[in-house]
Design a protein around this motif. Structure first.
Motif, PDB file in Angstrom:
ATOM      1  N   MET A 184       0.824  -1.208   0.000  1.00 39.85           N
ATOM      2  CA  MET A 184       0.000   0.000   0.000  1.00 39.85           C
ATOM      3  C   MET A 184       0.859   1.259   0.000  1.00 39.85           C
ATOM      4  O   MET A 184       0.617   2.185  -0.777  1.00 39.85           O
ATOM      5  CB  MET A 184      -0.931   0.015   1.217  1.00 39.85           C
ATOM      6  CG  MET A 184      -1.962  -1.055   1.203  1.00 39.85           C
ATOM      7  SD  MET A 184      -3.104  -0.780  -0.150  1.00 39.85           S
ATOM      8  CE  MET A 184      -4.082  -2.240  -0.023  1.00 39.85           C
ATOM      9  N   ILE A 185       1.861   1.319   0.864  1.00 42.11           N
ATOM     10  CA  ILE A 185       2.740   2.494   0.918  1.00 42.11           C
ATOM     11  C   ILE A 185       3.468   2.664  -0.415  1.00 42.11           C
ATOM     12  O   ILE A 185       3.568   3.776  -0.948  1.00 42.11           O
ATOM     13  CB  ILE A 185       3.735   2.372   2.085  1.00 42.11           C
ATOM     14  CG1 ILE A 185       3.003   2.416   3.424  1.00 42.11           C
ATOM     15  CG2 ILE A 185       4.777   3.489   2.020  1.00 42.11           C
ATOM     16  CD1 ILE A 185       3.882   2.079   4.609  1.00 42.11           C
ATOM     17  N   PHE A 186       3.971   1.574  -0.969  1.00 42.67           N
ATOM     18  CA  PHE A 186       4.709   1.632  -2.232  1.00 42.67           C
ATOM     19  C   PHE A 186       3.825   2.131  -3.366  1.00 42.67           C
ATOM     20  O   PHE A 186       4.207   3.024  -4.129  1.00 42.67           O
ATOM     21  CB  PHE A 186       5.273   0.243  -2.564  1.00 42.67           C
ATOM     22  CG  PHE A 186       5.962   0.178  -3.883  1.00 42.67           C
ATOM     23  CD1 PHE A 186       7.245   0.675  -4.035  1.00 42.67           C
ATOM     24  CD2 PHE A 186       5.339  -0.376  -4.987  1.00 42.67           C
ATOM     25  CE1 PHE A 186       7.890   0.627  -5.259  1.00 42.67           C
ATOM     26  CE2 PHE A 186       5.966  -0.440  -6.212  1.00 42.67           C
ATOM     27  CZ  PHE A 186       7.254   0.066  -6.351  1.00 42.67           C
ATOM     28  N   LEU A 187       2.636   1.579  -3.495  1.00 43.29           N
ATOM     29  CA  LEU A 187       1.770   1.952  -4.613  1.00 43.29           C
ATOM     30  C   LEU A 187       1.207   3.358  -4.470  1.00 43.29           C
ATOM     31  O   LEU A 187       1.068   4.078  -5.464  1.00 43.29           O
ATOM     32  CB  LEU A 187       0.649   0.931  -4.756  1.00 43.29           C
ATOM     33  CG  LEU A 187       1.098  -0.459  -5.205  1.00 43.29           C
ATOM     34  CD1 LEU A 187      -0.072  -1.411  -5.222  1.00 43.29           C
ATOM     35  CD2 LEU A 187       1.777  -0.402  -6.560  1.00 43.29           C
ATOM     36  N   ILE A 188       0.898   3.770  -3.255  1.00 38.00           N
ATOM     37  CA  ILE A 188       0.417   5.137  -3.053  1.00 38.00           C
ATOM     38  C   ILE A 188       1.549   6.125  -3.310  1.00 38.00           C
ATOM     39  O   ILE A 188       1.357   7.164  -3.950  1.00 38.00           O
ATOM     40  CB  ILE A 188      -0.185   5.301  -1.642  1.00 38.00           C
ATOM     41  CG1 ILE A 188      -1.505   4.540  -1.556  1.00 38.00           C
ATOM     42  CG2 ILE A 188      -0.394   6.774  -1.302  1.00 38.00           C
ATOM     43  CD1 ILE A 188      -2.079   4.449  -0.165  1.00 38.00           C
ATOM     44  N   GLY A 189       2.765   5.799  -2.833  1.00 38.37           N
ATOM     45  CA  GLY A 189       3.906   6.685  -3.032  1.00 38.37           C
ATOM     46  C   GLY A 189       4.309   6.836  -4.486  1.00 38.37           C
ATOM     47  O   GLY A 189       4.738   7.913  -4.912  1.00 38.37           O
ATOM     48  N   THR A 190       4.183   5.789  -5.255  1.00 40.86           N
ATOM     49  CA  THR A 190       4.563   5.860  -6.672  1.00 40.86           C
ATOM     50  C   THR A 190       3.404   6.264  -7.577  1.00 40.86           C
ATOM     51  O   THR A 190       3.603   6.465  -8.772  1.00 40.86           O
ATOM     52  CB  THR A 190       5.102   4.494  -7.154  1.00 40.86           C
ATOM     53  OG1 THR A 190       4.120   3.488  -6.904  1.00 40.86           O
ATOM     54  CG2 THR A 190       6.397   4.155  -6.454  1.00 40.86           C
ATOM     55  N   GLY A 191       2.196   6.367  -7.027  1.00 43.74           N
ATOM     56  CA  GLY A 191       1.044   6.762  -7.829  1.00 43.74           C
ATOM     57  C   GLY A 191       0.453   5.628  -8.634  1.00 43.74           C
ATOM     58  O   GLY A 191      -0.312   5.866  -9.570  1.00 43.74           O
ATOM     59  N   LEU A 192       0.772   4.399  -8.304  1.00 43.81           N
ATOM     60  CA  LEU A 192       0.280   3.245  -9.063  1.00 43.81           C
ATOM     61  C   LEU A 192      -0.870   2.513  -8.378  1.00 43.81           C
ATOM     62  O   LEU A 192      -1.286   1.456  -8.838  1.00 43.81           O
ATOM     63  CB  LEU A 192       1.433   2.250  -9.288  1.00 43.81           C
ATOM     64  CG  LEU A 192       2.621   2.761 -10.093  1.00 43.81           C
ATOM     65  CD1 LEU A 192       3.754   1.759 -10.062  1.00 43.81           C
ATOM     66  CD2 LEU A 192       2.176   3.034 -11.524  1.00 43.81           C
TER      67      LEU A 192
END
Length: 134
Positions: free
Chosen positions: A26-34
């Protein structure tokens, strides 16, 4: 370590891994906009770790999302480990019974009992007080 301890450890590790995977993804996808590009965005952290970790931007976001996602279940496990060992500390529980009990009834306890029930038979006053308006 007992069988129960081994089972608790294994269950804790599995739950920690699941929590890490979901939170890091979740953190990764929200941070990268994906985030909105995946229908079920719960395991993408591992996908990007093995498939695209050569990209410097992806690598930075893997670290940014992995550190807090690891720290939270790790600290929860440490707290459970410490609490599971029955570490004693301050509490509101009463003290343990004394090792040497008091012998018999003390004069103070008799005085407290007689004052609380209105005195001994034949006594009309306590320190000059007559009681219920008598």
């Amino acid at each position: 370590m007992t069988w129960r301890g081994v089972m608790r450890l294994l269950v804790g590790l599995v739950l920690g891994l699941v929590f890490f995977t979901v939170l890091a993804s979740m953190i990764f996808l929200i941070g990268t906009g994906l985030f909105w590009h995946f229908r079920h965005p719960f395991w993408q952290w591992w996908l990007y770790l093995f498939e695209a970790s050569g990209d410097p931007v992806v690598r930075v976001w893997l670290v940014i999302s992995g550190v807090p996602a690891f720290a939270i279940p790790f600290l929860a496990g440490v707290i459970q480990l410490v609490r599971g060992r029955r570490v004693t500390g301050w509490s509101l529980r009463r003290d343990h019974a004394p090792t040497k009990p008091v012998d018999g009834v003390t004069a103070r306890s008799v005085q407290n009992r007689t004052l609380s029930v209105g005195g001994l038979p034949g006594e009309g006053t306590i320190d000059g007080w007559a009681g219920d308006g008598e």
